[in-house]
Design an enzyme around this catalytic site. Structure first.
Site, mmCIF file in Angstrom:
data_model
loop_
_atom_site.group_PDB
_atom_site.id
_atom_site.type_symbol
_atom_site.label_atom_id
_atom_site.label_comp_id
_atom_site.label_asym_id
_atom_site.label_seq_id
_atom_site.Cartn_x
_atom_site.Cartn_y
_atom_site.Cartn_z
ATOM 1 N N THR A 189 34.497 -17.012 -2.615
ATOM 2 C CA THR A 189 33.897 -18.122 -2.162
ATOM 3 C C THR A 189 34.812 -19.550 -2.600
ATOM 4 O OG1 THR A 189 31.903 -17.168 -2.233
ATOM 5 C CG2 THR A 189 31.660 -19.439 -2.503
ATOM 6 N N ARG A 217 21.633 -10.817 5.382
ATOM 7 C CA ARG A 217 21.439 -11.153 3.873
ATOM 8 C C ARG A 217 22.226 -12.464 3.905
ATOM 9 N NH1 ARG A 217 25.402 -12.848 -0.006
ATOM 10 N NH2 ARG A 217 24.830 -12.006 -1.905
ATOM 11 N N ASP A 220 23.607 -16.919 -2.281
ATOM 12 C CA ASP A 220 23.262 -18.279 -3.104
ATOM 13 C C ASP A 220 24.139 -19.514 -2.546
ATOM 14 O OD1 ASP A 220 25.750 -16.956 -4.140
ATOM 15 O OD2 ASP A 220 25.699 -18.447 -5.803
ATOM 16 N N THR A 240 30.027 -19.417 -7.759
ATOM 17 C CA THR A 240 30.744 -18.166 -7.153
ATOM 18 C C THR A 240 30.237 -16.807 -8.044
ATOM 19 O OG1 THR A 240 32.514 -17.049 -6.395
ATOM 20 C CG2 THR A 240 32.737 -18.474 -8.081
HETATM 21 N N1 ASP Z 1 28.249 -15.857 -4.086
HETATM 22 C C1 ASP Z 1 28.660 -15.530 -2.940
HETATM 23 C C2 ASP Z 1 27.332 -14.613 -2.328
HETATM 24 O O1 ASP Z 1 26.617 -13.877 -2.950
HETATM 25 C C3 ASP Z 1 29.787 -14.436 -2.836
HETATM 26 C C4 ASP Z 1 30.902 -15.282 -3.592
HETATM 27 O O2 ASP Z 1 30.743 -15.959 -4.518
HETATM 28 O O3 ASP Z 1 32.002 -14.756 -3.503
HETATM 29 O O4 ASP Z 1 27.221 -14.890 -1.047
#
Ligand code: ASP
Length: 322
Positions: A189, A217, A220, A240
């Protein structure tokens, strides 16, 4: 392993105009990438920092700075946002993003978009041009078209390395059902927080979510208070990590609440939330945090986090834990 990176005391308040970025946290230990790959990640992080900081230096708004930095990372195939996003279980790219203005507490967010080139720009348009905070899927895309955002074919987001990772993840899942081995994860992310010369904070986050996510889905990243939060009274945060845990702990808001109500430094608050609360719940990931006084923290409980900071006295990019 837990790592908190706060800023050295001599830098504090030297120049509050600051941008901090991340490009995801996860199983990132030395040796994971070749020197050439590391150099490519660091160069892109540095480019994003420079783009955002150039705006701040000219007296521009923190919202413009974070948008510029995030767009560069969305356009890069290196990160799990925009081009280079991970694949869902159905082999698609579904993107989430959000943005928040610390001066007005206005916010915008989009979830599950598949054909908007820069989801962070769409999140900002939602904040600015609608009375709502969040749009999802086809509705978000309709809003994007109506407001003239750049639309691309879904295959624009496809990269071979993410497709290979998707295939491997499907294979591993089959094997792990048999052997019950832990999952080797790496997030990607992107996010940015900035403080401008007028004392305004802003935060933004953009992601493709988690590999093999299913059934619409949503993580966050587009949830205000979990993946993104900004309030001039306390701090700006972009998260992230394993999104479900970040939602349950309202990580970004919790950090700012600890700064605002408990009088903690951004480093103390981030340390408690990541290395204590998130850790105890069994989640992993990281945050970048920037206070209203320019104090910042880059805190994660994973092996590493792509990250960088730039202000008048420092410019730093890093990948692994120190
Ligand atoms: N937080 C992100 C999610 O759960 C994934 C990530 O941070 O790479 O969608």
């Amino acid at each position: 392993m837990t790592v908190a990176m706060a800023q050295p005391a001599e830098e504090r308040n030297a120049s509050p105009v600051t941008i901090v970025i991340h490009g995801g946290a996860g199983a990132l230990s030395p040796g994971r990438y070749s020197p050439e790959e590391e150099a490519a990640f660091k160069a892109k992080l540095a480019e994003a920092l420079d783009a955002g900081y150039a705006i701040l230096e000219q007296g521009g708004a923190s919202l413009d700075a974070i948008e510029a930095a995030i767009v560069l990372m969305e356009d890069s195939p290196l990160f799990n946002a925009g081009k280079g996003a991970v694949f869902t279980r159905d082999g698609k790219n579904e993107l989430d993003a959000s943005v928040m203005d610390g001066a007005s507490l206005n916010a915008g967010a989009v979830a599950g978009v598949t054909k908007v080139k820069n989801p962070i720009r769409l999140a900002r348009a939602v904040m600015k041009k609608s009375e709502h905070v969040m749009f999802a899927r086809e509705g978000a895309e309709e809003f994007a078209t109506e407001h003239g955002l750049e639309i691309v074919k879904p295959k624009y987001f496809h990269t071979d390395h993410r497709w290979d990772a998707y295939k491997r993840a499907l294979e591993n899942e089959k094997k792990k059902k048999e052997s019950r081995q832990p999952r080797d994860f790496k997030y990607g992310t992107v996010g940015a927080v900035a403080l401008d010369a007028n004392g305004n904070l802003a935060a933004g986050t953009s992601t493709g979510g988690m590999t093999l996510k299913r059934y619409g889905r949503v993580g966050d990243a587009p949830i205000i208070g979990a993946g993104t939060f900004a309030d001039n009274k306390s701090c700006a945060v972009s998260s992230t990590g394993h999104g479900e845990y970040f939602i349950r702990l309202t990580i970004a808001r919790e950090i700012c609440a600890q700064v605002e109500y408990a009088g903690k430094t951004v480093d103390e608050a981030a340390d408690d939330v990541i290395n204590n609360r998130l850790q105890k719940l069994g989640g992993d990931g990281g945050v970048i945090v920037l206070g209203a006084d320019g104090d910042y923290a880059m805190t994660f409980n994973t092996d590493g986090m792509f990250r960088g900071v730039k202000n008048a006295v420092t410019k730093e990019v890093a990948i692994y834990g120190e």
